[in-house]
Scaffold this active site. Sequence first.
Site: not given
Length: 347
Positions: A34, A128, A242, A290
């Site tokens: 999957k 679930r 940053y 990024m």
Amino acid sequence: MTAPASLTVDLDALSHNFHALEAVTGVPVHPVVKANAYGLGAVLVAKRLLAEGARTFFVARLNEGVALREALGPEPTLYVLDGCVGDAAGALKAADLRPILNHSDQIASWTAAGGGACGLQIDTGMNRLGFRPEDAPEPFQGLELVMSHLACADEPGEPMNRRQRDAFAAASARYPDALKSFANSGGCFLGPDYGFDAVRPGICLYGGGPEGRPDPRLKAVATLTAEILQIRELPAGESVGYSRGFIAGRTRRIATCGAGYADGVFRSNCPDGRVWAAGALRPVLGRVSMDVIAVDVTDADIGLGDRVELFGANRPIDDAASAAGTISYELLTSIGNRCDRTCLGAR
């Protein structure tokens, strides 16, 4: 042109892991492919595992099953874990897919469409998908497989594992003609009485350990690397990235490498991230951007165009995930589409 970030998928290592799981469990291995085989390429993975002897595969979604059937042809058995959702019965039948039926409405939909080969899920504590044991239906025509799913298989000492195993053994006994499948990746290593008729590993096929840490019986299948784009001297007192995420206490040499959170490198790698470069693990400095990360390569014999390994054989994916505060599943399924992809061992 090549991208700075690159993913390599080693199908020979995948084959090794498949046969290692066969040896550990002593029962057939039905791979879970999957989510595009956990991000590594469902068609490539399933074709290789089919060649290695796998005959049954599990996907989560209908569209995953349809695509895999088109690629693999009629030979393998394909189960869809979502089951027969809404009006999906026609599409399931058209692609010769077997739904895992999870509740009475799904049984009704499948039966109304003519029924046929299918599976049934018993919820033994995951809460679930699936029938609670006391609500499990009577045996019905077409039922080929009964399964459940372990909630704590990566914690071998957790008592819930045994409770779930015993609950599944009791509930599945009412379906004597159906194949029984219980163990996921971690469950494969809990002991022979967890194997039943077949196991359904996922992450261990792809190199993740059964307890969320590296396991010497399994090989790295995925390697994510990044090219060094620039190297500079960082004077003491200056910062990187940053928000001044790292401030140098002494002069350092740093490499800016072409992979960031758009490629699947989690921003949470600050402050504990490490990469393998020039024969050693080296720290990621400052915040992940990024498109790039900064790596401390002080005293390393390394230059422009060389590559650092974010995870792979030298930096196990479980260790990389732990440093980022997550799990190997999330790292693999988050690899960005702009990464170059290379496959080793394709036949």
